[in-house]
Design a protein around this motif. Structure first.
Motif, short mmCIF file in Angstrom:
data_model
loop_
_atom_site.label_atom_id
_atom_site.label_comp_id
_atom_site.label_asym_id
_atom_site.label_seq_id
_atom_site.Cartn_x
_atom_site.Cartn_y
_atom_site.Cartn_z
N SER A 46 74.59 17.31 23.00
CA SER A 46 73.20 17.28 23.45
C SER A 46 72.55 15.95 23.05
CB SER A 46 72.46 18.46 22.79
OG SER A 46 71.14 18.45 23.22
N LYS A 50 73.79 12.25 29.08
CA LYS A 50 74.40 12.74 30.33
C LYS A 50 73.39 12.79 31.49
CE LYS A 50 75.61 16.65 28.41
NZ LYS A 50 75.08 16.44 27.05
N THR A 52 70.51 11.25 31.70
CA THR A 52 70.04 9.89 32.00
C THR A 52 71.07 9.18 32.88
OG1 THR A 52 68.94 9.86 29.86
CG2 THR A 52 69.22 7.74 30.96
N1 ATP Z 1 61.89 10.50 29.66
C1 ATP Z 1 62.30 10.33 28.40
N2 ATP Z 1 61.47 9.83 27.46
C2 ATP Z 1 61.87 9.64 26.19
N3 ATP Z 1 63.13 9.92 25.74
C3 ATP Z 1 63.99 10.42 26.63
C4 ATP Z 1 63.63 10.67 28.00
N4 ATP Z 1 64.72 11.18 28.65
C5 ATP Z 1 65.70 11.26 27.73
N5 ATP Z 1 65.28 10.81 26.54
C6 ATP Z 1 66.09 10.71 25.31
O1 ATP Z 1 67.30 10.03 25.63
C7 ATP Z 1 68.40 10.63 24.96
C8 ATP Z 1 69.40 11.10 26.01
O2 ATP Z 1 68.82 12.17 26.75
P1 ATP Z 1 69.59 12.92 27.92
O3 ATP Z 1 68.64 13.96 28.46
O4 ATP Z 1 70.13 11.93 28.87
O5 ATP Z 1 70.78 13.63 27.11
P2 ATP Z 1 71.76 14.80 27.57
O6 ATP Z 1 73.12 14.41 27.09
O7 ATP Z 1 71.59 15.08 29.01
O8 ATP Z 1 71.22 16.02 26.70
P3 ATP Z 1 71.31 17.62 26.97
O9 ATP Z 1 72.77 17.97 26.98
O10 ATP Z 1 70.61 18.20 25.76
O11 ATP Z 1 70.61 17.91 28.26
C9 ATP Z 1 67.83 11.78 24.12
O12 ATP Z 1 67.66 11.31 22.80
C10 ATP Z 1 66.51 12.08 24.79
O13 ATP Z 1 65.59 12.60 23.85
#
Ligand code: ATP
Length: 247
Positions: A46, A50, A52
């Motif tokens: 998490s 991913k 992003t």
């Molecule tokens: N719009 C945003 N503003 C600020 N921080 C963000 C934003 N989007 C993502 N982040 C941060 O960027 C990092 C990557 O987030 P992302 O959602 O891409 O991870 P993920 O691997 O998809 O997580 P998950 O499996 O929990 O959905 C995290 O620390 C998140 O808090």
């Protein structure tokens, strides 16, 4: 290999969010290529980046540095209008929650991207798209009259109606039971075997990632590992090692 054989290329892509007290580097110098005719799963703990990654591939998120290239076109070089057109024509997106319009029939949902592009839509074109996802005879059903698995298959038909270079899927089986999930994964697998497109799917589920040709693992915004043709056990073991703190 010509760049057109790659549906999507990430070239040293970085994206940092500066909304909180500390900047968060969601993607750090990520380089990867996704060839047409292949199915890739993107996994990671998490917060590893991913979503992003998928949003950058879809042109929904701007990058700070590096390049995202879809179907041979660098997204950052496009103006708003051209980016909208490219996203509509070259990129299909499937969400965990299906995102169908509830008041439209399955056929109308599938036809929507073509209508938005100002194209006349032939009935047979839509019928064939629904047949390709195993939904012949359900053209007139509204989403509420379809199971979750069937709704996701309508969403896949809608994503593919414009013949995109890439189908991006964000946890496409996350809201489905295991039987419906397997059907959707088999469908995505079959869609990726078409050499005109790549399929890239974010998932938390090693069994789902087992349908892919390659699994890309992200940690702290970096690609830390890639497994080719892995077994489910290999994927699960790699995920466990990434989620286990080293100190
Ligand atoms: N719009 C945003 N503003 C600020 N921080 C963000 C934003 N989007 C993502 N982040 C941060 O960027 C990092 C990557 O987030 P992302 O959602 O891409 O991870 P993920 O691997 O998809 O997580 P998950 O499996 O929990 O959905 C995290 O620390 C998140 O808090």
């Amino acid at each position: 290999m010509s760049s057109l054989e790659y549906a999507v290329e990430f070239r040293a892509v970085s994206r940092t969010f500066r909304t909180g007290p500390e900047p968060v580097a969601a993607l750090c110098e990520v380089s990867a290529t996704f060839r047409r005719g292949t199915f890739t799963a993107v996994m990671g703990p998490s917060g590893s980046g991913k979503s992003t990654f998928l949003r950058c591939a879809a042109g929904l998120e701007q990058v700070d540095s590096g390049q995202v290239v879809v179907g041979g076109v660098e997204l950052a070089k496009l103006g708003d209008k051209a980016l909208t057109v490219l996203r509509r024509e070259k990129i299909g997106f499937v969400f965990q929650s299906f995102n169908l319009l509830p008041s439209l029939t399955a056929a109308q949902n599938v036809a929507l991207p073509l209508r938005l592009a100002g194209r006349r839509v032939g009935e047979s074109e839509v019928r064939e798209a629904l047949a390709a996802v195993g939904l012949s005879g359900r053209e007139g059903h509204r989403p509420s009259q379809l199971s979750g698995g069937q709704q996701q298959r309508v969403a896949i038909a809608r994503a593919l109606i414009t013949r995109p270079a890439v189908l991006l899927a964000d946890e496409p089986t996350g809201a489905l039971d295991s039987k419906n999930g397997r059907e959707v994964l088999r469908l995505l697998r079959a869609m990726a075997d078409d050499t005109s497109r790549a399929v890239v799917m974010v998932t938390h589920d090693p069994a789902a990632a087992g349908y892919a040709d390659q699994v890309v693992f992200l940690t702290d915004g970096r690609i830390v590992s890639v497994l080719e043709q892995p077994t489910v056990d290999q994927i699960a073991a790699r995920m466990t090692s990434l989620e286990t703190p080293t100190c």
